[in-house]
Design an enzyme around this catalytic site. Structure first.
Site, PDB file in Angstrom:
ATOM      1  N   LYS A 113     -28.394  11.860   9.622  1.00 42.17           N
ATOM      2  CA  LYS A 113     -27.797  10.532   9.817  1.00 42.17           C
ATOM      3  C   LYS A 113     -28.402   9.896  11.046  1.00 42.17           C
ATOM      4  O   LYS A 113     -28.819  10.598  11.969  1.00 42.17           O
ATOM      5  CB  LYS A 113     -26.282  10.649  10.019  1.00 42.17           C
ATOM      6  CG  LYS A 113     -25.532   9.371   9.733  1.00 42.17           C
ATOM      7  CD  LYS A 113     -25.296   9.225   8.245  1.00 42.17           C
ATOM      8  CE  LYS A 113     -24.478   8.004   7.900  1.00 42.17           C
ATOM      9  NZ  LYS A 113     -23.920   8.133   6.548  1.00 42.17           N
TER      10      LYS A 113
HETATM   11  N1  GLU Z   1     -25.042   6.025   3.819  1.00 46.50           N
HETATM   12  C1  GLU Z   1     -24.739   6.539   2.526  1.00 46.50           C
HETATM   13  C2  GLU Z   1     -23.823   7.761   2.645  1.00 46.50           C
HETATM   14  O1  GLU Z   1     -23.137   7.915   3.638  1.00 46.50           O
HETATM   15  C3  GLU Z   1     -25.991   6.801   1.699  1.00 46.50           C
HETATM   16  C4  GLU Z   1     -26.906   7.861   2.219  1.00 46.50           C
HETATM   17  C5  GLU Z   1     -28.204   7.957   1.447  1.00 46.50           C
HETATM   18  O2  GLU Z   1     -28.332   7.370   0.398  1.00 46.50           O
HETATM   19  O3  GLU Z   1     -29.092   8.665   1.936  1.00 46.50           O
HETATM   20  O4  GLU Z   1     -23.712   8.537   1.755  1.00 46.50           O
END
Ligand code: GLU
Length: 423
Positions: A113
């Site tokens: 993240k």
């Molecule tokens: N931000 C989204 C999540 O928390 C998508 C993450 C992604 O597609 O890599 O799942």
């Protein structure tokens, strides 16, 4: 200050919550203490500080992070968040949740993240572009199609991904679409990606409704948050005949027991920048919104929304978490005791990263699928994952979150143990 007056901040610290959720599953799995300590840590944590020149010529130092929690099952995967309250602890929790999320739906990624401390609502497009390009350069140490693939999250969107993809490609000297997902279609994005989090959540809700003997048509729905996940969830459920009785965003909430048309609310928000003040609806706070009487409650905003204080007051049959980390472990226990069915975040919002995976596969193969194919494959993943988690919950007599964690932690532990320790 007396001892009893001290607020225990670890109760609201997302990383503390993530580790406590993990501990619960690790205990039930009788996980060996060695692998347990590995999985309770993040493998890589990068913090960057960089200058951004403002319109008046002054310079502001911006802080950003990119964290990889565990990459045993594949490259790091996870969004990038732009929000004033981003902290390293939050990004670490979100990265750990990504590890479990990818494992629950069994896609070959680890968890990562990113986050930048900023308020995108107060920034111009020019500032956002400049900041995004510099942040991308700073985290290029970690990202790449085979290494770690960002995507949108709170405060970022397809345009943000386009800037990241372009900046990365400029540095490499060739176009690398697979470095990010959630891109615009014109540069290698996937059909169905923007609706994917909501669509996946709705597939899970349909399965949960079957299990509970509920009908979606006629069900009363409350959605907290009217961003990507929240607005599409409201629209999809409304198309299925559900009655949307409560909606909100950072500007406030709106309630109407007779129902509201999310398309009209969206049109209203496009003009006013908020759902608050929508004609014919009663004004409620975000906190009050969660306590409205409904059948399906969808938290689709940010962490720490349902806690020990409001969990006893919720009046819903089911909670489907489109947001990451909206519910505290204390609230989980209360909700479970009250018989409120929970579709936990690492299952409920996994549709986003699932279609991100489809996008990445299409980019790597330079072969693109039709939207109907994407949605059918997403449905298959969500239905199977939901029923795998439900079966585990029934077998071990645990709540759905614990079951989802047990499934995920077992998969990640197996991959990590099978690879062994280097050197
Ligand atoms: N931000 C989204 C999540 O928390 C998508 C993450 C992604 O597609 O890599 O799942």
């Amino acid at each position: 200050m007396t001892g009893s007056a001290v607020i225990d901040h670890t109760q609201r610290d997302p990383w503390g919550i993530a580790v406590r959720q993990f501990d619960l599953a690790a205990n039930l799995l009788h996980l060996d203490p060695n692998i347990r300590s590995v999985l309770a840590s993040c493998q890589r944590e990068l913090t960057v500080h960089f200058p951004l020149r403002l319109a008046d010529g002054s310079v502001k130092v911006i802080t950003g992070h990119r964290v990889q929690h565990n990459v045993s099952r594949g490259p790091g995967k996870g969004g990038i968040r732009y929000h004033p309250s981003v902290t390293i602890g939050e990004v670490k929790a979100l990265a750990m949740w990504m590890t479990w999320k990818c494992a629950v739906v069994n896609i070959p990624y680890g968890g990562a993240k990113g986050g930048v401390v900023c308020d995108p609502k107060q920034m111009t497009q020019q500032q956002l572009e400049t900041m995004t390009r510099r942040y991308t350069t700073e985290i290029m140490l970690l990202i790449g199609p085979e290494r770690d693939i960002p995507a949108p999250d709170v405060g970022t969107n397809a345009q943000t991904m386009a800037w990241i993809m372009d900046t990365y490609s400029m540095h490499k000297g060739y176009t690398a679409p697979a470095v990010v997902t959630g891109k615009p279609i014109a540069i290698g994005g996937s059909e169905g990606r923007s609706e994917a989090t909501a669509r996946g959540c709705v597939y899970a809700i349909i399965e949960a409704a079957k299990h509970l003997g509920m009908d979606i048509a006629g069900s009363r729905v409350v959605v907290q948050g009217f961003g990507n996940a929240g607005s599409f969830s409201a629209k999809l459920l409304s198309e299925m005949g559900a009655i949307v009785v409560g909606l909100s965003d950072t500007g406030g909430g709106i309630a109407n027991p007779k129902g509201m048309d999310p398309q009209k609310v969206e049109a209203y928000k496009r003009e006013r920048d908020t759902v608050a003040g929508f004609p014919g609806a009663e004004a409620v706070t975000n906190r009050e919104l969660l306590e409205l009487e409904c059948d399906i409650l969808i938290p689709a905003a940010i962490e720490n929304q349902i806690d020990a204080t409001n969990a006893p007051r919720l009046r819903t049959k089911m909670i489907a978490e489109a947001a990451n980390g909206p519910t505290s472990p204390e609230a989980d226990r209360i909700l479970h005791d009250r018989g409120i069915f929970m579709i936990p975040d690492i299952l409920g919002n996994a549709g986003g990263v699932t279609v991100s995976y489809f996008e990445w596969v299409q980019d790597l193969q330079n072969l693109f699928w039709r939207e109907a194919t994407i949605n059918a494959r997403l449905k298959e993943v969500m239905v199977k994952s939901f029923n795998d988690v439900l079966a585990l919950a029934q077998k071990h007599k645990v709540d759905m979150r614990t079951a989802a964690y047990m499934l995920a932690v077992r998969r990640v532990a197996e991959a990590t143990l099978t690879r062994g320790i280097y050197p």
